[in-house]
Each structure stands twice: as C-alpha cells, then as structure tokens.
Scaffold this motif. Sequence first.
Motif, PDB file in Angstrom:
ATOM      1  N   LEU A 196       0.884  -1.364  -0.360  1.00  0.00           N
ATOM      2  CA  LEU A 196      -0.019  -0.359   0.071  1.00  0.00           C
ATOM      3  C   LEU A 196       1.119   1.621   0.269  1.00  0.00           C
ATOM      4  CD1 LEU A 196      -2.657  -1.145   2.617  1.00  0.00           C
ATOM      5  CD2 LEU A 196      -3.253  -0.364   0.620  1.00  0.00           C
ATOM      6  N   TRP A 197       2.264   0.846   0.490  1.00  0.00           N
ATOM      7  CA  TRP A 197       2.683   2.430   0.896  1.00  0.00           C
ATOM      8  C   TRP A 197       3.588   2.672  -0.613  1.00  0.00           C
ATOM      9  CZ3 TRP A 197       8.606   1.339   0.723  1.00  0.00           C
ATOM     10  CH2 TRP A 197       9.366   2.680   0.590  1.00  0.00           C
ATOM     11  N   ALA A 198       4.277   1.275  -1.225  1.00  0.00           N
ATOM     12  CA  ALA A 198       4.920   1.312  -2.653  1.00  0.00           C
ATOM     13  C   ALA A 198       3.720   1.499  -3.540  1.00  0.00           C
ATOM     14  CB  ALA A 198       5.689   0.201  -2.954  1.00  0.00           C
ATOM     15  N   ALA A 199       2.943   1.450  -3.431  1.00  0.00           N
ATOM     16  CA  ALA A 199       1.674   1.403  -4.468  1.00  0.00           C
ATOM     17  C   ALA A 199       0.814   3.013  -4.112  1.00  0.00           C
ATOM     18  CB  ALA A 199       0.184   0.864  -4.508  1.00  0.00           C
TER      19      ALA A 199
ATOM     20  N   CYS B 264       0.968  -5.817  -9.633  1.00  0.00           N
ATOM     21  CA  CYS B 264       2.556  -6.308  -9.836  1.00  0.00           C
ATOM     22  C   CYS B 264       2.670  -5.844  -8.192  1.00  0.00           C
ATOM     23  CB  CYS B 264       3.125  -5.800 -10.339  1.00  0.00           C
ATOM     24  SG  CYS B 264       5.220  -6.159 -10.679  1.00  0.00           S
ATOM     25  N   LEU B 265       3.676  -6.939  -7.653  1.00  0.00           N
ATOM     26  CA  LEU B 265       4.095  -6.452  -6.690  1.00  0.00           C
ATOM     27  C   LEU B 265       5.418  -5.887  -6.472  1.00  0.00           C
ATOM     28  CD1 LEU B 265       3.932 -10.013  -5.344  1.00  0.00           C
ATOM     29  CD2 LEU B 265       1.898  -7.835  -4.585  1.00  0.00           C
ATOM     30  N   SER B 266       5.530  -4.738  -5.112  1.00  0.00           N
ATOM     31  CA  SER B 266       7.110  -4.089  -5.226  1.00  0.00           C
ATOM     32  C   SER B 266       7.075  -3.613  -3.730  1.00  0.00           C
ATOM     33  CB  SER B 266       6.500  -2.532  -6.418  1.00  0.00           C
ATOM     34  OG  SER B 266       7.880  -2.067  -6.315  1.00  0.00           O
ATOM     35  N   ALA B 267       8.543  -3.661  -2.932  1.00  0.00           N
ATOM     36  CA  ALA B 267       8.168  -3.377  -1.780  1.00  0.00           C
ATOM     37  C   ALA B 267       9.317  -1.825  -1.798  1.00  0.00           C
ATOM     38  CB  ALA B 267       9.298  -4.418  -1.143  1.00  0.00           C
ATOM     39  N   GLN B 268       9.166  -1.376  -3.431  1.00  0.00           N
ATOM     40  CA  GLN B 268       9.947  -0.321  -3.842  1.00  0.00           C
ATOM     41  C   GLN B 268       9.328   1.361  -3.721  1.00  0.00           C
ATOM     42  OE1 GLN B 268      13.063  -0.095  -6.092  1.00  0.00           O
ATOM     43  NE2 GLN B 268      14.726   0.744  -4.573  1.00  0.00           N
TER      44      GLN B 268
ATOM     45  N   GLY C   9       8.385   3.899  -6.060  1.00  0.00           N
ATOM     46  CA  GLY C   9       8.273   5.069  -6.883  1.00  0.00           C
ATOM     47  C   GLY C   9       7.909   6.057  -6.920  1.00  0.00           C
ATOM     48  N   PRO C  10       7.873   6.613  -8.777  1.00  0.00           N
ATOM     49  CA  PRO C  10       7.417   7.625  -9.121  1.00  0.00           C
ATOM     50  C   PRO C  10       5.661   7.564  -8.943  1.00  0.00           C
ATOM     51  CG  PRO C  10       9.300   7.549 -10.342  1.00  0.00           C
ATOM     52  CD  PRO C  10       8.765   5.929  -9.359  1.00  0.00           C
ATOM     53  N   ALA C  11       5.055   8.279  -9.510  1.00  0.00           N
ATOM     54  CA  ALA C  11       4.055   7.975  -9.089  1.00  0.00           C
ATOM     55  C   ALA C  11       2.952   7.325 -10.280  1.00  0.00           C
ATOM     56  CB  ALA C  11       2.518   9.245  -9.531  1.00  0.00           C
ATOM     57  N   PRO C  12       3.768   7.192 -11.825  1.00  0.00           N
ATOM     58  CA  PRO C  12       3.422   6.412 -13.205  1.00  0.00           C
ATOM     59  C   PRO C  12       3.953   4.998 -12.756  1.00  0.00           C
ATOM     60  CG  PRO C  12       4.023   8.516 -14.038  1.00  0.00           C
ATOM     61  CD  PRO C  12       4.283   8.488 -12.185  1.00  0.00           C
ATOM     62  N   VAL C  13       4.719   4.889 -11.734  1.00  0.00           N
ATOM     63  CA  VAL C  13       5.270   2.852 -11.486  1.00  0.00           C
ATOM     64  C   VAL C  13       4.265   3.173 -10.660  1.00  0.00           C
ATOM     65  CG1 VAL C  13       7.159   2.054 -10.458  1.00  0.00           C
ATOM     66  CG2 VAL C  13       7.972   3.888 -12.482  1.00  0.00           C
ATOM     67  N   ALA C  14       3.794   3.983  -8.962  1.00  0.00           N
ATOM     68  CA  ALA C  14       3.477   2.893  -8.499  1.00  0.00           C
ATOM     69  C   ALA C  14       1.691   3.212  -9.112  1.00  0.00           C
ATOM     70  CB  ALA C  14       2.832   4.235  -7.541  1.00  0.00           C
ATOM     71  N   GLN C  15       1.230   3.294  -9.533  1.00  0.00           N
ATOM     72  CA  GLN C  15       0.136   3.414 -10.376  1.00  0.00           C
ATOM     73  C   GLN C  15      -0.190   2.007 -11.535  1.00  0.00           C
ATOM     74  OE1 GLN C  15      -0.548   6.935 -12.994  1.00  0.00           O
ATOM     75  NE2 GLN C  15      -1.838   8.048 -10.500  1.00  0.00           N
ATOM     76  N   ALA C  16       0.776   2.011 -11.940  1.00  0.00           N
ATOM     77  CA  ALA C  16       1.174   0.539 -13.108  1.00  0.00           C
ATOM     78  C   ALA C  16       0.974  -1.254 -12.062  1.00  0.00           C
ATOM     79  CB  ALA C  16       2.450  -0.041 -13.557  1.00  0.00           C
ATOM     80  N   LEU C  17       1.062  -1.012 -10.744  1.00  0.00           N
ATOM     81  CA  LEU C  17       0.682  -1.833  -9.338  1.00  0.00           C
ATOM     82  C   LEU C  17       0.170  -2.233  -8.865  1.00  0.00           C
ATOM     83  CD1 LEU C  17       3.023  -0.674  -6.943  1.00  0.00           C
ATOM     84  CD2 LEU C  17       3.770  -2.105  -8.944  1.00  0.00           C
ATOM     85  N   TYR C  18      -1.242  -1.767  -9.838  1.00  0.00           N
ATOM     86  CA  TYR C  18      -2.569  -1.543  -9.401  1.00  0.00           C
ATOM     87  C   TYR C  18      -3.938  -1.361 -10.691  1.00  0.00           C
ATOM     88  CZ  TYR C  18      -3.650   3.156  -8.331  1.00  0.00           C
ATOM     89  OH  TYR C  18      -3.391   4.080  -8.163  1.00  0.00           O
ATOM     90  N   ARG C  19      -5.026  -1.947 -10.792  1.00  0.00           N
ATOM     91  CA  ARG C  19      -5.749  -1.730 -11.613  1.00  0.00           C
ATOM     92  C   ARG C  19      -7.493  -1.038 -10.746  1.00  0.00           C
ATOM     93  NH1 ARG C  19      -5.865  -5.239 -16.084  1.00  0.00           N
ATOM     94  NH2 ARG C  19      -6.589  -6.946 -14.614  1.00  0.00           N
TER      95      ARG C  19
ATOM     96  N   ALA D 189      -1.951  -5.928   8.729  1.00  0.00           N
ATOM     97  CA  ALA D 189      -1.087  -4.480   8.102  1.00  0.00           C
ATOM     98  C   ALA D 189       0.748  -6.531   7.351  1.00  0.00           C
ATOM     99  CB  ALA D 189      -0.075  -4.894   9.435  1.00  0.00           C
ATOM    100  N   ALA D 190       0.374  -7.685   8.746  1.00  0.00           N
ATOM    101  CA  ALA D 190       1.880  -8.564   8.233  1.00  0.00           C
ATOM    102  C   ALA D 190       0.755  -8.863   7.295  1.00  0.00           C
ATOM    103  CB  ALA D 190       1.967  -9.072   9.409  1.00  0.00           C
ATOM    104  N   ARG D 191      -0.422  -9.189   6.263  1.00  0.00           N
ATOM    105  CA  ARG D 191      -1.083  -9.987   5.737  1.00  0.00           C
ATOM    106  C   ARG D 191      -0.197 -10.089   4.167  1.00  0.00           C
ATOM    107  NH1 ARG D 191      -6.263 -12.676   5.184  1.00  0.00           N
ATOM    108  NH2 ARG D 191      -6.081 -13.856   2.818  1.00  0.00           N
ATOM    109  N   ALA D 192      -0.597 -10.926   3.297  1.00  0.00           N
ATOM    110  CA  ALA D 192       0.874 -11.286   2.406  1.00  0.00           C
ATOM    111  C   ALA D 192      -0.419 -10.733   1.699  1.00  0.00           C
ATOM    112  CB  ALA D 192       0.985 -12.585   1.901  1.00  0.00           C
ATOM    113  N   VAL D 193      -0.108  -9.883   0.499  1.00  0.00           N
ATOM    114  CA  VAL D 193      -0.535  -9.727  -1.081  1.00  0.00           C
ATOM    115  C   VAL D 193      -0.299 -10.027  -1.749  1.00  0.00           C
ATOM    116  CG1 VAL D 193       0.013  -7.989  -0.926  1.00  0.00           C
ATOM    117  CG2 VAL D 193      -1.790  -7.701  -2.052  1.00  0.00           C
ATOM    118  N   ARG D 194      -0.859 -11.242  -3.288  1.00  0.00           N
ATOM    119  CA  ARG D 194      -0.627 -11.449  -4.237  1.00  0.00           C
ATOM    120  C   ARG D 194      -0.632 -10.577  -5.598  1.00  0.00           C
ATOM    121  NH1 ARG D 194      -1.721 -15.485  -0.228  1.00  0.00           N
ATOM    122  NH2 ARG D 194       0.290 -16.788  -0.043  1.00  0.00           N
ATOM    123  N   ALA D 195      -0.337 -10.619  -6.615  1.00  0.00           N
ATOM    124  CA  ALA D 195      -1.166 -10.203  -7.611  1.00  0.00           C
ATOM    125  C   ALA D 195      -2.068 -11.464  -8.342  1.00  0.00           C
ATOM    126  CB  ALA D 195      -0.114 -10.945  -8.369  1.00  0.00           C
ATOM    127  N   GLY D 196      -3.255 -10.331  -8.422  1.00  0.00           N
ATOM    128  CA  GLY D 196      -4.796 -11.094  -8.434  1.00  0.00           C
ATOM    129  C   GLY D 196      -5.495 -11.125  -7.566  1.00  0.00           C
TER     130      GLY D 196
END
Length: 136
Positions: A18-21, A73-77, A79-89, A48-55
Amino acid sequence: MSEAKCTPADDLRIDVWLWAARFFKTRSLAKQAVGGGKVELNGGPCKAARAVRAGDRLVIRRGEETMEVEVLCLSAQRGPAPVAQALYRESDASRKAREAARATRRLTLAPRPSGRPDKHDRAELRRLKEGGSGPG
C-alpha cells in the motif's frame, strides 16, 4: 513512462505494498489503516502483516473515498506515481462512483467568503463561537 519493478517474490506484506503503490504517505499510516479496518483483502478484513499476491482484490477507504483495486504487480520499493499506478488497476465501477461522489461534494460545499471578515462578520462569528444571541 517507466516500467514497474516487480519483485520476484510470490507475496509481500500488505502495508508495504500500500505504501509502495502510494495509497498512503508512510508505511506507518498504511499499517494503521489496515489495523483500523480501512482495507479489505479479497472481501474480508486483514492485518498489516498479511501477504498480498498478484490477482488479489482490495477495498481501500481513505476519508470519504473508497477504491476497489486489483493487484497487478508487487513492489516493495516506492517509486514515482506512474510506476506506482502500474502496480494496480481500479475497477470501472469504483472509478465512476468516486467521480460521482467528488462531483456531489463539490456541488454541496458552501461558497467561501472572499477576503477578510469585516466588522459585522467578526461580530457574527463571535456570537456563533460564544453561543450568545447578540448584544444587550
């Protein structure tokens, strides 16, 4: 536009995702939101420790705003907003509901007075704050 950096891992903590996105400014705020029941994972509450997966499907409530998103997509880093928006739909129904709610809020807001309050405005504000009916 940059590509999202997906981690090769199968899952990631939901507060980190949620933070990375960019749904929350800090990981601490993301953790508080998940703990406070503002985030649902696949239709149910989570920690908060629950695992999230693609899908996975998430319902995220921030103030008056509710978003239904699918994790792409999963990311622990972070990044900029366009990259973060690519993590979800976001679902179309969610997007339309948010836009409709935003439009109604914009229409129902009282107009703000322009400039500083004059003598009469200050007296009225004072009466409202103190609870009095007026002079005398």
